[in-house]
Design a protein around this motif. Structure first.
Motif, mmCIF file in Angstrom:
data_model
loop_
_atom_site.group_PDB
_atom_site.id
_atom_site.type_symbol
_atom_site.label_atom_id
_atom_site.label_comp_id
_atom_site.label_asym_id
_atom_site.label_seq_id
_atom_site.Cartn_x
_atom_site.Cartn_y
_atom_site.Cartn_z
ATOM 1 N N ARG A 1 38.577 35.100 35.313
ATOM 2 C CA ARG A 1 36.865 34.836 35.018
ATOM 3 C C ARG A 1 36.387 34.705 36.212
ATOM 4 N N PHE A 2 37.210 33.770 37.164
ATOM 5 C CA PHE A 2 36.374 33.617 38.597
ATOM 6 C C PHE A 2 36.333 34.799 39.326
ATOM 7 N N VAL A 3 37.513 35.412 39.489
ATOM 8 C CA VAL A 3 37.359 37.018 40.226
ATOM 9 C C VAL A 3 36.433 37.672 39.866
ATOM 10 N N GLU A 4 36.355 38.092 38.401
ATOM 11 C CA GLU A 4 35.333 38.923 38.186
ATOM 12 C C GLU A 4 33.810 38.540 38.430
ATOM 13 N N SER A 5 33.637 37.111 38.045
ATOM 14 C CA SER A 5 32.573 36.731 38.388
ATOM 15 C C SER A 5 31.921 36.841 39.708
ATOM 16 N N VAL A 6 32.917 36.839 40.818
ATOM 17 C CA VAL A 6 32.461 36.838 42.231
ATOM 18 C C VAL A 6 32.688 38.311 42.685
ATOM 19 N N LEU A 7 33.465 39.254 42.153
ATOM 20 C CA LEU A 7 33.515 40.495 42.859
ATOM 21 C C LEU A 7 32.599 41.660 41.949
ATOM 22 N N GLY A 8 32.586 41.150 40.643
ATOM 23 C CA GLY A 8 31.804 42.067 39.692
ATOM 24 C C GLY A 8 32.017 43.463 39.825
ATOM 25 N N LYS A 9 31.161 44.123 39.922
ATOM 26 C CA LYS A 9 31.215 45.601 39.673
ATOM 27 C C LYS A 9 32.470 46.395 40.698
ATOM 28 N N GLN B 1 26.118 43.329 49.139
ATOM 29 C CA GLN B 1 25.549 42.232 49.115
ATOM 30 C C GLN B 1 24.460 42.650 47.653
ATOM 31 N N GLU B 2 24.138 43.837 47.908
ATOM 32 C CA GLU B 2 23.135 44.043 46.894
ATOM 33 C C GLU B 2 23.804 44.248 45.446
ATOM 34 N N ILE B 3 25.057 44.957 45.432
ATOM 35 C CA ILE B 3 25.853 45.172 44.117
ATOM 36 C C ILE B 3 26.173 43.773 43.468
ATOM 37 N N LEU B 4 26.616 42.534 44.538
ATOM 38 C CA LEU B 4 27.187 41.539 43.998
ATOM 39 C C LEU B 4 25.957 40.513 43.703
ATOM 40 N N ASP B 5 24.915 40.966 44.456
ATOM 41 C CA ASP B 5 23.463 39.826 44.262
ATOM 42 C C ASP B 5 23.985 38.671 44.923
ATOM 43 N N ILE B 6 24.404 38.655 46.213
ATOM 44 C CA ILE B 6 24.899 37.606 46.817
ATOM 45 C C ILE B 6 24.448 37.714 48.330
ATOM 46 N N ASN C 1 33.884 31.624 48.721
ATOM 47 C CA ASN C 1 34.248 32.316 47.215
ATOM 48 C C ASN C 1 34.643 33.666 47.108
ATOM 49 N N VAL C 2 34.228 34.582 48.071
ATOM 50 C CA VAL C 2 34.506 35.979 48.223
ATOM 51 C C VAL C 2 36.169 35.974 48.727
ATOM 52 N N ALA C 3 36.170 35.279 49.722
ATOM 53 C CA ALA C 3 37.662 35.089 50.414
ATOM 54 C C ALA C 3 38.588 34.844 49.460
ATOM 55 N N LEU C 4 38.236 33.912 48.670
ATOM 56 C CA LEU C 4 39.240 33.372 47.801
ATOM 57 C C LEU C 4 39.400 34.194 46.647
ATOM 58 N N ALA C 5 38.488 35.012 46.137
ATOM 59 C CA ALA C 5 38.175 35.885 45.013
ATOM 60 C C ALA C 5 39.183 37.159 45.471
ATOM 61 N N LEU C 6 39.006 37.675 46.794
ATOM 62 C CA LEU C 6 39.918 38.847 47.171
ATOM 63 C C LEU C 6 41.363 38.546 47.342
#
Length: 385
Positions: A300-308, A357-362, A372-377
């Motif tokens: 859930r964490f990975v999907e919430s950070v990396l999204g689409k 950044q646009e796709i992830l809204d971040i 967060n992105v580094a951890l999710a990757l």
């Protein structure tokens, strides 16, 4: 003694002899001839009172001996056992009995090989139970009875196997693991291994003064040399290795096994860039991340950070952007260095960065978002793409 009796006599000796030298002595006595056997590992056995014979067959290469000596190559199927040598003058008179002598050598080697395989199987079973925590060291050592426990202080564990493979390659993979097992078994004085499906676990005491790094380097170097025999490369295409650390207390070896298993799993999941070997000591934060990689909350964490970038199907553009994001993060968010590595114009990479950044809204300028992105990757890579 007629030829039939001679044959039966030698077979009986081959089935009961305590050593190969004893068998060769009986062969030489009954052939009334000097005799020599050079096994495939280079060990030489000689039974002769003829000093010239002993000196020549012990020192000269086989090719130089063929003019004066009878040489019989002895095989067990495809496996070379060695070469049996007699003076040609003797061999010419006892041709019928040579076959019996050769067969007795085959019987002796087959018997010793079977005994060795039974012993190795029993030892591997004891070691497996010890390393997996099912058997205490004292009980495991007692199981070896006459033989000393095959590991001592300063031992370590390595897991070698295949993370991904096709079913029709399983036989080749098994052959590769057997070749690795045989090679290491000859090199390490203290060595035991057990085979599992598509992998082999080896526990060994490095040759001193070989330290942990040197032992890992030696194993990698040896496997690279074995690889060269496979012209197609199929046997080793997906081979991976995980190394545990050296343990100064033998009781701690089960921990080395756990470390090797973790390093092997990481090697299977993160095998990009030609990195097919992983050592537990060099895993860094991966040692912690592996503990959470399979947890539902992690997904859930990975999907919430990396999204689409990971949820859209078909991925197309998003998958390419995920590769771009991984490269940028790996290069400490340096866009210029990343553009060179990916062979993109700097403006192209900058556009991709903005699109991510646009796709992830971040906002990836913020340290917390980068973390967060580094951890999710890393977690996404560990669960397998």
């Amino acid at each position: 003694m007629d030829e039939r009796g001679f044959f039966q006599f030698l077979v009986d000796v081959a089935l009961t002899a305590d050593s190969f030298q004893e068998l060769l002595r009986k062969i030489a006595e009954n052939l009334k001839s000097p005799a020599c056997f050079k096994d495939a590992n280079g060990t030489i056995y000689i039974e002769s009172d003829d000093h010239v014979f002993s000196e020549q067959v012990g020192a000269y290469p086989l090719e130089e001996l063929r003019q004066r000596y009878f040489i019989e190559k002895i095989r067990d199927g495809e496996r070379l056992l060695g070469h049996f040598l007699l003076p040609k003058d003797y061999a010419a008179d006892i041709d019928g009995r040579i076959d019996s002598a050769v067969l007795s050598i085959r019987v002796y080697c087959a018997r010793k090989r079977a005994e060795s395989e039974r012993r190795q199987s029993a030892e591997s079973d004891v070691l497996q139970r010890f390393l997996t925590g099912k058997l205490r060291l004292e009980r495991a050592a007692a199981e070896f009875k006459e033989r000393p426990f095959p590991l001592e202080r300063g031992s370590m564990v390595a897991v070698i196997g295949y993370g991904k493979s096709q079913r029709d390659r399983s036989l080749k993979e098994s052959e590769a693991l057997s070749a690795i097992d045989e090679k290491f078994g000859r090199f390490f004085k203290r060595y035991v291994a057990w085979h599992e499906r598509k992998k082999i676990v080896i526990a060994f005491t490095p040759q001193f003064p070989m330290d942990e790094g040197a032992a890992c380097d030696f194993i990698e170097y040896t496997i690279e040399n074995i690889k060269k025999r496979d012209e197609t490369g199929e046997m080793f295409e997906n081979l991976r290795i995980g190394f545990g650390s050296i343990k100064n207390d033998t009781e701690d070896l089960p921990k080395s096994y756990e470390e090797a298993e973790m390093a092997f799993r990481v090697a299977c999941l993160l095998s990009g860039g030609g990195e097919w070997c992983r050592a537990w000591r060099s895993l860094g934060a991966m040692r912690l991340l592996m503990l959470f990689a399979g947890h539902p909350e992690t997904d859930r964490f990975v999907e919430s950070v990396l999204g689409k970038l990971i949820t859209e199907s078909p991925k197309g553009e998003y998958e390419n952007l995920l590769d771009t994001l991984e490269c940028i993060e790996k290069n400490s968010w340096n866009l210029k260095q990343s553009s060179v590595e990916m062979n993109f114009h700097y403006n192209t990479l900058k556009y991709r960065y903005q699109r991510i950044q646009e796709i992830l809204d971040i906002d990836l300028a913020l340290p917390v978002n980068r973390f967060n992105v580094a951890l999710a990757l890393k977690l996404y890579s560990l669960r397998g793409r």
